[in-house]
Design a protein around this motif. Structure first.
Motif: not given
Length: 418
Positions: A288-290, A315-317, A321-323, A329-331
């Motif tokens: 949601s933050e992105r 802030q988007r960048a 980075g989190f995305a 990690a969850f590929s």
């Protein structure tokens, strides 16, 4: 019947709400439409048993307080009658909306992969179970197993437990090293670190995935591969989702380019079509933050306020980075491609088994030979599954994009602008 708006926003989740609020000071008229009964999207879905976050309530109240923002709930896009015009439908009528600018905030949906027994009553998606509970589904004292991949498994488990369910196992397909590596990065995003503490569950197991749902007339249990060993657990419900995939169908139909299975956008969230923007999870999954910051950038840019949009780029960048860390990690493990057996249904709407698809070379070829993707979901479920299983790219949808009434389709005969 038709209307005109300066800015049309499709989707009232975090991205759509943020876009509307950002654009409101400069737009004379904004239309925000969504197919859900209330704003919030899937992540902030409201309902009788939903606990909507305070941030979501505040944002919704701020948007609803804007006199130039008109919210249409329970409304779907049916077709594109002409340039800068969409045909939409709610429970009572169909009509055309002409717009100067368009922002697509169509979100994402669960990736559901076929496995033996996945069509049994009692088997849902992980996000699907969460949505059903929020809408009022009773799960008190029910035994639930949640499987698949990504943080949505933990969120679904938390919702189920908060409503009295007994969560027996959370089976995450990612390896222990991948999960630990992702957790080690969470201090870069403190609010996500705090959230992870609240979602921790001792029934969580990594390197685990579903093999089959067990039962005859309805679900009776689940067979899992857990750290190299097969285990069976008796349960009343199985919620299984393998992450999220962007909803790009409308963008494709309008002619927007797609990159990495998401809507392609530039620095200002503008698609390859001038005047058409996209934000949130239709441009890539990242939380949601992105979605909020992308929606705000799109809203500012759509009304010509690039200075305000510029201030949000850093802030988007950060959330991109989190995305990136999350998606790496969850590929999905390639082993998940072998879950389906020859008689496992892949297209549930048209009862098409895996064996009827495996010999074909493309989505179009399989669709012509087997009717795969021609049912009620219009390929939204099986199209994503075959993309994962065979590498097929489903073609752009043709109108009507959703089932529609005859009187709505008759609105296509209207002259735009009349």
């Amino acid at each position: 019947m038709s209307e005109h708006t300066n800015l049309l926003i499709i989707g009232a989740g975090p991205a759509g709400l943020a876009a509307a609020l950002a654009a409101a000071p400069r737009a004379a008229r904004i239309v925000l439409l969504d197919d859900n009964p209330l704003p919030g999207g899937q992540i902030w879905r409201d309902g009788p048993q939903a606990k909507v976050p305070a941030q979501a309530r505040r944002l919704r109240e701020q948007v609803l307080a804007c006199r130039n923002v008109h919210c249409y709930s329970g409304t779907r896009v049916i077709a594109q009658p002409g340039p800068d015009t969409l045909l939409v439908e709610d429970a009572e009528r169909g009509w055309q909306i002409r717009y100067d600018r368009l922002i697509l905030c169509t979100g994402a949906r669960e990736l559901l992969l076929p496995f033996p027994g996945w069509t049994l009553p009692g088997v849902t998606g992980a996000g699907g179970l969460q949505a059903l509970i929020k809408a009022g589904l009773p799960v008190h004292e029910q035994r639930i197993v949640i499987a698949g991949s990504g943080p949505l498994l933990l969120a679904s488990a938390a919702t189920a437990k908060a409503n009295g369910a007994r969560v027996l196992r959370i089976a995450e397909q990612a390896s222990p090293a991948a999960v630990a590596g992702f957790a080690a990065q969470l201090p870069r995003w403190p609010q996500k670190l705090l959230q992870s503490f609240s979602l921790f569950d001792r029934q969580y197991r990594s390197a685990s995935h579903v093999l089959a749902a067990l039962g005859s007339d309805r679900l009776e249990g689940v067979r899992l591969m857990q750290n190299g060993k097969i285990v069976e657990i008796a349960c009343d419900r199985l919620a299984c989702g393998f992450g999220l995939i962007p909803n790009i169908q409308l963008a494709q139909a309008l002619g927007c380019a797609v990159a990495h299975d998401a809507v392609a956008v530039n620095n200002w969230q503008e698609t390859t079509l001038p005047g058409v923007y996209a934000a949130g999870e239709c441009t890539g999954f990242g939380g949601s933050e992105r979605a909020l910051v992308e929606g705000a950038i799109a809203g500012h840019a759509a009304v010509g306020n690039r200075q305000a949009a510029q201030r949000l780029l850093r802030q988007r960048a950060r959330w991109h980075g989190f995305a990136d860390a999350l998606n790496k990690a969850f590929s999905l493990d390639p082993a998940l491609k072998s879950l389906a057996t020859a008689d496992t249904l892949v297209c549930r709407c048209e009862d098409v088994p895996y064996s009827a698809l495996a010999g074909h070379g493309s989505w179009r070829e399989a669709k012509l030979a087997s009717r795969c993707g021609m049912g009620a979901c219009q390929g939204r479920v099986c199209g994503a599954a075959t993309r994962h299983l065979f590498g097929w790219q489903p073609s752009a949808p043709r109108p009507p994009f959703s089932p529609a009434r005859i009187d709505t389709l008759l609105c296509l005969e209207e002259t735009p602008g009349a």
